[in-house]
Design an enzyme around this catalytic site. Structure first.
Site, PDB file in Angstrom:
ATOM      1  N   ASP A  30     -26.621  28.471  10.467  1.00 23.97           N
ATOM      2  CA  ASP A  30     -25.913  27.743  11.518  1.00 23.97           C
ATOM      3  C   ASP A  30     -25.556  28.723  12.625  1.00 23.97           C
ATOM      4  OD1 ASP A  30     -24.230  26.199  13.076  1.00 23.97           O
ATOM      5  OD2 ASP A  30     -22.855  25.657  11.445  1.00 23.97           O
ATOM      6  N   TYR A  54     -20.071  17.298  25.276  1.00 20.22           N
ATOM      7  CA  TYR A  54     -21.396  17.810  25.591  1.00 20.22           C
ATOM      8  C   TYR A  54     -21.422  18.388  27.001  1.00 20.22           C
ATOM      9  CZ  TYR A  54     -26.514  17.888  25.937  1.00 20.22           C
ATOM     10  OH  TYR A  54     -27.830  18.271  26.099  1.00 20.22           O
TER      11      TYR A  54
END
Length: 283
Positions: free
Chosen positions: A63, A156
């Protein structure tokens, strides 16, 4: 596309979408490929695909939000290949909602992947790449949402404005030390990928989206449907990657895959200078 025989290309988020196509293109051009992705089965599938073409591939599961994991990945890349020519810091995730209702865990997730993921990758690779005696490139995937405000996805948008800003700073700082490393920011609009599946690989074991009331709400469902519905209508990923590679090879800093949005970008600058309130982007 140039010949990349003897070169090493690193791709985070390399098992899907833009990252996978970047890996394919550079492998076809002769490069060794180092892949890093959070989805282990897809990562192995992608690595096997590249190996069947004769490419040398290092595939590491992890990750980008995990600083130690990215550092370990970089160690393995340099131990395996002894050099790095291009780093595509491409891993990214998306969410939707209103600022006042979207769970703070969404913000932690998006900022962890879309912003700190870039920071972690830059920290892991930049110094060692600068010490090499040849030019190399770090290519960060931002978004058109880092240039134009998309009202549906606040976390975002915030992450992509940050991604673009930190890439500009990175490039300036590399210039300042006379580094042979160049930074680039990619700002695609919608590309036809499986980005909408990113929730399936959310590395937040303490948080279950199904338990959060807003993420079960009509408003969220409507907003997420906009995200999912737009992706199949996006630019083919092969076309977007062609623009990206051309941009890197021509040493373009800001790589824009969708020129149709250029007038809106110019209009945003004028709007900011006028002091006016934001306006919706006309798509």
């Amino acid at each position: 596309m140039k010949d990349y025989s003897g070169k090493v290309v690193v791709v985070t988020g390399g098992a899907h979408g833009i990252g996978a196509e970047i890996a394919r293109r550079y492998a076809q051009a002769g490069a060794a490929i180092a892949l890093f992705d959070i989805e282990a089965p897809a990562l192995e599938t992608m690595a096997d695909e590249l190996r069947t073409t004769g490419a040398t591939v290092l595939a590491v599961h992890g990750d980008v939000a995990d600083y130690a994991a990215v550092g370990d990945f970089a160690d393995r890349v340099f131990e395996s290949f002894g050099r790095v020519d291009l780093v595509f810091s491409n891993a990214g995730v998306i969410s939707a909602g209103t600022i006042w209702e979207e769970p703070v865990e969404d913000w932690d997730w998006l900022l962890g992947v879309n912003v700190k993921g870039l920071v972690h990758t830059a920290k892991a690779f930049t110094a060692r790449m600068s010490a090499q005696d040849f030019p190399s490139d770090i290519v960060n995937t931002a978004s058109i949402a880092g240039l134009l405000t998309v009202e549906n996805s606040p976390a975002y948008v915030a992450s992509k404005f940050a991604a673009l800003g930190l890439t500009e700073v990175l490039d300036l700082q590399l210039q300042g030390i006379g580094s042979p490393v160049r930074a680039h920011a990619v700002c695609p609009a919608v590309v036809s990928t499986d980005l909408g599946r990113c929730n399936e690989h959310r590395n937040q074991p303490e948080f279950n989206p199904a338990d959060h009331p807003y993420l079960q709400s009509t408003d969220y469902t409507k907003r997420w449907a906009v995200v999912e519905g737009s992706l199949p209508l996006g630019m083919p990923v092969e076309d977007a990657v062609e623009v990206i590679i051309e941009g890197v090879e021509s040493n373009t800093f800001l790589i824009l895959t969708h020129p149709a949005y250029n007038p809106a970008i110019a209009g945003r600058v004028q709007l900011l200078l006028s002091g006016s309130h934001p306006q919706l982007v006309q798509r």
